[in-house]
Design an enzyme around this catalytic site. Structure first.
Site, PDB file in Angstrom:
ATOM      1  N   ALA A 123      41.505  45.521  32.484  1.00  0.00           N
ATOM      2  CA  ALA A 123      41.024  44.360  33.242  1.00  0.00           C
ATOM      3  C   ALA A 123      39.629  44.687  33.751  1.00  0.00           C
ATOM      4  CB  ALA A 123      41.960  44.042  34.417  1.00  0.00           C
TER       5      ALA A 123
ATOM      6  N   ALA B 220      36.329  43.016  36.174  1.00  0.00           N
ATOM      7  CA  ALA B 220      35.832  41.976  37.082  1.00  0.00           C
ATOM      8  C   ALA B 220      34.380  42.286  37.424  1.00  0.00           C
ATOM      9  CB  ALA B 220      36.700  41.916  38.338  1.00  0.00           C
ATOM     10  N   SER B 221      33.843  41.561  38.401  1.00  0.00           N
ATOM     11  CA  SER B 221      32.417  41.677  38.705  1.00  0.00           C
ATOM     12  C   SER B 221      32.058  42.993  39.374  1.00  0.00           C
ATOM     13  CB  SER B 221      31.976  40.510  39.591  1.00  0.00           C
ATOM     14  OG  SER B 221      32.727  40.482  40.784  1.00  0.00           O
TER      15      SER B 221
ATOM     16  N   ALA C  19      34.304  45.998  39.433  1.00  0.00           N
ATOM     17  CA  ALA C  19      34.882  47.197  38.823  1.00  0.00           C
ATOM     18  C   ALA C  19      35.799  46.804  37.670  1.00  0.00           C
ATOM     19  CB  ALA C  19      35.666  47.988  39.879  1.00  0.00           C
ATOM     20  N   GLN C  20      36.272  47.810  36.952  1.00  0.00           N
ATOM     21  CA  GLN C  20      37.292  47.587  35.937  1.00  0.00           C
ATOM     22  C   GLN C  20      38.427  48.585  36.135  1.00  0.00           C
ATOM     23  OE1 GLN C  20      35.022  47.975  32.311  1.00  0.00           O
ATOM     24  NE2 GLN C  20      35.566  50.127  32.017  1.00  0.00           N
ATOM     25  N   VAL C  21      39.590  48.272  35.550  1.00  0.00           N
ATOM     26  CA  VAL C  21      40.801  49.058  35.783  1.00  0.00           C
ATOM     27  C   VAL C  21      41.299  49.645  34.468  1.00  0.00           C
ATOM     28  CG1 VAL C  21      43.187  48.995  36.610  1.00  0.00           C
ATOM     29  CG2 VAL C  21      41.426  47.648  37.771  1.00  0.00           C
TER      30      VAL C  21
ATOM     31  N   ASP D 213      42.988  38.453  49.613  1.00  0.00           N
ATOM     32  CA  ASP D 213      42.794  38.031  48.218  1.00  0.00           C
ATOM     33  C   ASP D 213      44.153  37.966  47.528  1.00  0.00           C
ATOM     34  OD1 ASP D 213      41.328  37.246  46.012  1.00  0.00           O
ATOM     35  OD2 ASP D 213      40.818  39.279  45.384  1.00  0.00           O
TER      36      ASP D 213
END
Length: 522
Positions: A130, A132-133, A135-137, A290
């Site tokens: 995944a 996102a703006s 970080a990534q996982v 969130d």
């Protein structure tokens, strides 16, 4: 902070992208100030004809402008009073999804942060699952001392994202200051305070140690809860740019078929979600801000598990009392008390009438008691409440806006699990317990003890305060004996700063108009 020229160029580029993607067609020029309406009409000349529906246009523009604008869009989804209800609705659907960065870059970041190669820190590390703006996982495995393998989630910060945010935030601040200077409504909405909140949130998100600390604090607060938990932090593999946590094997909360197939009680999960959020906000003043379905799972024991604590909300004791008494006042139809709480908290200026404000509150509250439980939206109620308070000069409270935004999301998720969920019946036990604990006899005793402690500390520091006050008085007397005056250098510097600001605004407007005209001609 950036230079006026740099900020102006970045804002000009953003304006061009918004115009090109057709976002400006969402605005009505008739409602704009006279100076902006012609520019909006000119901007439509460069709009792409295949821009698509409004929500697609806005998402495309923000994604094209980069991570800072994606975060700004998500934040402004909580502010329909600033961007209007139509744009706010579009922004609610903005997905924080970006393309992944290379595996080699992620492993280099891990090696730099953890001071050892990724191959030594982890027994295995997958490609990004995944992005996102911020970080990534990745999914990884670690080898414990007893030889067992343990699955972990590894979050890695995007390279250079902090520098990009700093530059864009500088231009956001410049635009907000200009808006407050030019518009009384901009001052009432506290545009600079909005950017302040965005800046704090982004800064905390970009230091993954702070997210780890938030996970740890939330875990401590909820240790005794049977229906809610967060993943454990692996502190040995966590730093500024890398966060390692327990891997959660669970079912996402928006996978309704999967939840049913696993035998989970969906209405019970909906109630648990709503009550958990209110409990954290009221009891602890610290809540996950969130809580969309992608961040919520149900584990094998039927507990809610919240991940991704990059955005957290805090509210102080005064705000918690404000929220609890408002909700309880609506539950019990005590409109006068709801109005009084606003005045006691200092949210509504004292020159207004409590009775008039109570009448406005009644106009919101009475209709909800003639509707079925599944027709009542607590989030919509708070939205209407904030709209009414603007008529009584109530200034924006950023901490309450984050709370409201989270309540909107939580209510939506809870209702997806149980469309007939009675929000008031579900909330009442949590609110009542807080009221009885904090505003009843035990709470008053604690308040009194706290007050005596504050008085004792005040008396202890009184001699130093008197001495400090005498020194300030002497300095003021010396400074104003012959009149208070600014030095010529200071006056000249202020004049130069004002001149530069106005000049760059004028130049920026002319350049935008010139670019649009050139595009139209050619």
């Amino acid at each position: 902070m950036g230079t006026a020229l740099g900020d102006g160029l970045r804002l000009m580029r953003a304006g061009y992208v918004f115009a090109r993607e057709g976002v400006v067609t969402r605005f009505d020029p008739a409602g704009m100030p006279p100076g902006l309406a012609p520019l909006l009409r000119l901007a439509r000349l460069i709009e792409r004809r295949d821009a698509g529906p409004g929500s697609v246009r806005l998402s495309a523009a923000l994604t094209r402008l980069g991570p800072s604008y994606v975060k700004l869009g998500q934040f402004l989804a909580t502010r329909p009073d600033v961007v209007g209800p139509v744009l706010a609705k579009d922004l609610e659907n903005l997905q924080d999804r970006m393309g992944p960065f290379p595996q080699a870059v992620a492993e280099a970041t891990i090696a730099h942060t953890l001071e050892r190669p990724a191959s030594l820190a982890y027994a295995s590390l997958s490609a990004p699952i995944a992005a996102a703006s911020i970080a990534q996982v990745h999914k990884g495995e670690v080898l414990d001392v007893d030889g067992t393998r343990r699955a972990v989630a590894v979050k890695v910060l995007r390279p250079d994202v902090a520098q990009r945010f700093r530059a864009d935030l500088s231009s956001f601040y410049r635009a907000a200051r200009l808006g407050e200077r030019m518009s009384p409504e901009g001052r009432r909405l506290r545009l600079v305070a909005i950017v302040d909140t965005l800046a704090r949130s982004a800064t905390m998100e970009m230091d993954l140690r702070l997210e780890a600390a938030a996970l740890s604090e939330l875990a401590q607060n909820t240790a005794e809860e049977a229906d809610f938990r967060v993943p454990a932090v692996d502190w040995d593999r966590t730093g500024r740019e890398v966060l390692t946590t327990e891997w959660i094997d669970g079912i996402k909360l928006n996978d309704l078929d999967g939840l049913r197939a696993a035998g989970h009680d969906l209405p019970k999960l909906g109630a648990a979600l709503m009550q958990s959020f209110l409990r954290h906000a009221l009891r602890d003043g610290f809540f996950h801000a969130d809580m969309h379905p992608g961040n919520l799972f149900v584990d094998g024991e039927g507990r809610l598990v919240a991940v991704d604590c990059g955005i957290m909300g805090r509210i102080g004791a005064k705000e918690r009392r404000f929220l609890a008494e408002i909700l309880f006042g609506f539950i019990t139809r005590n409109w006068r008390r709801v109005a009084e709480v606003h005045f006691e908290a200092g949210y509504v200026p004292s020159h207004h009438s409590v009775d008039d404000f109570a009448q406005a509150i009644r106009a919101i509250g009475e209709p909800i008691h003639s509707r079925r439980a599944d027709q009542i939206s607590m989030a919509k109620l708070l939205t209407l409440l904030f709209e009414v308070t603007s008529l009584f000069d109530m200034k924006t409270r950023p901490e309450l806006l984050l709370l409201q935004k989270t309540m909107v999301v939580v209510e939506g998720v809870a209702r997806s699990l149980d469309p007939h969920l009675d929000m008031w019946k579900t909330s009442e036990p949590v609110v009542r317990v807080w009221i009885e604990r904090n505003l009843g006899p035990a709470g008053r005793i604690e308040d009194a003890a706290s007050g005596f402690g504050a008085m004792a500390r005040g008396f202890a520091s009184l001699p130093a305060l008197i001495e400090h006050g005498q020194a300030i008085a002497a300095q003021l007397d010396a400074a104003t004996r012959d009149g208070l005056a600014l030095s010529p250098d200071t006056v000249e510097a202020i004049g130069r700063a004002e001149g530069r600001g106005n000049r760059w605004v004028t130049i920026a407007l002319w350049v935008i108009a010139g670019l649009l005209a050139a595009h139209f001609v050619f």
